[in-house]
Scaffold this active site. Structure first.
Site, PDB file in Angstrom:
ATOM      1  N   LYS A  28       0.833  -1.210   0.000  1.00  0.00           N
ATOM      2  CA  LYS A  28       0.000   0.000   0.000  1.00  0.00           C
ATOM      3  C   LYS A  28       0.860   1.249   0.000  1.00  0.00           C
ATOM      4  CE  LYS A  28      -2.090  -0.624   3.958  1.00  0.00           C
ATOM      5  NZ  LYS A  28      -1.457  -1.850   4.462  1.00  0.00           N
ATOM      6  N   ARG A 103      -9.337   0.971   8.749  1.00  0.00           N
ATOM      7  CA  ARG A 103      -8.919  -0.408   8.964  1.00  0.00           C
ATOM      8  C   ARG A 103      -9.957  -1.192   9.752  1.00  0.00           C
ATOM      9  NH1 ARG A 103      -2.941   0.688   8.994  1.00  0.00           N
ATOM     10  NH2 ARG A 103      -1.774  -1.202   9.086  1.00  0.00           N
ATOM     11  N   ARG A 142      12.444  -6.517   6.265  1.00  0.00           N
ATOM     12  CA  ARG A 142      12.614  -5.066   6.010  1.00  0.00           C
ATOM     13  C   ARG A 142      13.533  -4.415   7.039  1.00  0.00           C
ATOM     14  NH1 ARG A 142       6.745  -2.291   4.980  1.00  0.00           N
ATOM     15  NH2 ARG A 142       6.649  -2.438   7.233  1.00  0.00           N
ATOM     16  N   ARG A 175      12.048  -1.932  12.155  1.00  0.00           N
ATOM     17  CA  ARG A 175      10.897  -1.435  12.923  1.00  0.00           C
ATOM     18  C   ARG A 175      10.527  -2.489  13.952  1.00  0.00           C
ATOM     19  NH1 ARG A 175       6.149   0.262   8.794  1.00  0.00           N
ATOM     20  NH2 ARG A 175       4.903  -0.707  10.435  1.00  0.00           N
ATOM     21  N   ARG A 186       0.332  -9.102  14.047  1.00  0.00           N
ATOM     22  CA  ARG A 186      -0.362  -8.018  13.324  1.00  0.00           C
ATOM     23  C   ARG A 186      -1.298  -8.590  12.281  1.00  0.00           C
ATOM     24  NH1 ARG A 186       4.488  -4.726  10.937  1.00  0.00           N
ATOM     25  NH2 ARG A 186       2.999  -3.355   9.936  1.00  0.00           N
TER      26      ARG A 186
HETATM   27  P1  AMP Z   1       1.268   0.454   9.212  1.00  0.00           P
HETATM   28  O1  AMP Z   1       2.549   1.173   9.008  1.00  0.00           O
HETATM   29  O2  AMP Z   1       0.193   0.929   8.296  1.00  0.00           O
HETATM   30  O3  AMP Z   1       1.433  -1.045   9.181  1.00  0.00           O
HETATM   31  O4  AMP Z   1       0.747   0.822  10.687  1.00  0.00           O
HETATM   32  C1  AMP Z   1       1.561   0.589  11.825  1.00  0.00           C
HETATM   33  C2  AMP Z   1       0.689   0.497  13.060  1.00  0.00           C
HETATM   34  O5  AMP Z   1      -0.008   1.736  13.264  1.00  0.00           O
HETATM   35  C3  AMP Z   1      -0.395  -0.566  13.005  1.00  0.00           C
HETATM   36  O6  AMP Z   1       0.094  -1.861  13.335  1.00  0.00           O
HETATM   37  C4  AMP Z   1      -1.380  -0.026  14.058  1.00  0.00           C
HETATM   38  O7  AMP Z   1      -0.891  -0.257  15.368  1.00  0.00           O
HETATM   39  C5  AMP Z   1      -1.311   1.486  13.814  1.00  0.00           C
HETATM   40  N1  AMP Z   1      -2.329   1.912  12.823  1.00  0.00           N
HETATM   41  C6  AMP Z   1      -2.092   2.404  11.576  1.00  0.00           C
HETATM   42  N2  AMP Z   1      -3.245   2.703  10.947  1.00  0.00           N
HETATM   43  C7  AMP Z   1      -4.237   2.371  11.811  1.00  0.00           C
HETATM   44  C8  AMP Z   1      -5.666   2.418  11.753  1.00  0.00           C
HETATM   45  N3  AMP Z   1      -6.319   2.874  10.666  1.00  0.00           N
HETATM   46  N4  AMP Z   1      -6.362   1.997  12.832  1.00  0.00           N
HETATM   47  C9  AMP Z   1      -5.741   1.567  13.943  1.00  0.00           C
HETATM   48  N5  AMP Z   1      -4.403   1.459  14.063  1.00  0.00           N
HETATM   49  C10 AMP Z   1      -3.650   1.873  13.015  1.00  0.00           C
END
Ligand code: AMP
Length: 229
Positions: A28, A103, A142, A175, A186
């Site tokens: 994404k 999400r 990564r 990360r 996750r």
């Molecule tokens: P990502 O980089 O998109 O994988 O997001 C990293 C982390 O941020 C996720 O594992 C969640 O803990 C939090 N996060 C990101 N977007 C959302 C969302 N829309 N709703 C809830 N938590 C989010």
């Protein structure tokens, strides 16, 4: 009175609001970055916004920290507030690419209501699909340079010297939530609510499916075609 012709002209000039939906590691971020720069839209990536809030130790970041470290979703109320702030930025006037939000079904409904309130609606929903084992391999390999941000992958794009940035010579970092056990947590926790979001928009006839396991340039071409259609 607005005639039907005026109304359709008006509808066709509403700003594009494109949602990219898919599991962590589905691509994404890569596709949203490309799409936003090619179309001149604001890229709103909630994961990046949360990481920035964590780094800057803002109150919102502190509220999100424990959830993120466990690989859990941050509660809807906090997330919706974060996105509201991003939408209020002047750069959002031209249109937005949403990456990582909504999400959950609650977030999707909040987004729909807020867009309807400003006379907007989602223009495209693109679902990127990648099998789970490929996601684990992508994410857990990564690493990036803490100095210049260059991303690497232990299998697909390794640095010349193991664990060291080619440009800066810095030790690469991972990360916290890309460690394999957190990646699996996750995917397990975030998969079901994401499928609800896709079902929510599929019901509205908005979803275009793209095979995210193809080479990146083919995914990019498929995403562009989906947005053009
Ligand atoms: P990502 O980089 O998109 O994988 O997001 C990293 C982390 O941020 C996720 O594992 C969640 O803990 C939090 N996060 C990101 N977007 C959302 C969302 N829309 N709703 C809830 N938590 C989010």
């Amino acid at each position: 009175m607005i005639s039907p012709a005026d109304a359709s002209r008006e509808a066709s000039t509403t700003r594009p609001i494109i949602l990219l939906v898919g599991a962590a590691g589905a691509g994404k971020g890569t596709q949203a970055t490309l799409l936003a720069s090619q179309l001149g839209l604001l890229h709103i990536a909630t994961g990046d916004l949360f990481r920035a809030a964590l780094r800057d130790r803002t109150p919102l970041g502190e509220q999100a920290r424990a959830f993120m470290e466990r690989g859990d979703l941050v509660p809807d109320e906090i997330t919706i507030r974060l996105v509201g702030g991003a939408f209020a930025r002047p750069e959002a006037r031209a249109g937005v690419v949403l990456d990582g939000f909504p999400r959950t079904a609650v977030q999707a409904e909040a987004l729909d209501a807020s867009l309807a309130g400003s006379g907007d609606r989602l223009s495209h929903v693109i679902a990127l699909d990648v099998p789970e084992e490929a996601l684990v391999a992508r994410l857990s390999g990564r690493w990036s340079c803490p100095t210049c941000g260059t991303p690497y992958h232990t299998t697909f794009d390794p640095p010349r010297r193991h664990g060291i940035c080619d440009r800066e010579g810095s030790a690469l970092v991972q990360r916290d939530d890309d460690r394999e056990e957190v990646v699996r947590a996750r995917l397990a926790k975030q998969g079901p609510p994401m499928r609800e979001v896709i079902a929510h928009y599929r019901q509205k006839g908005l979803v275009r499916d793209v095979d995210g396991s193809q080479p990146i340039d083919m995914v990019t071409a498929a995403v562009r075609a989906a947005v053009a259609g």
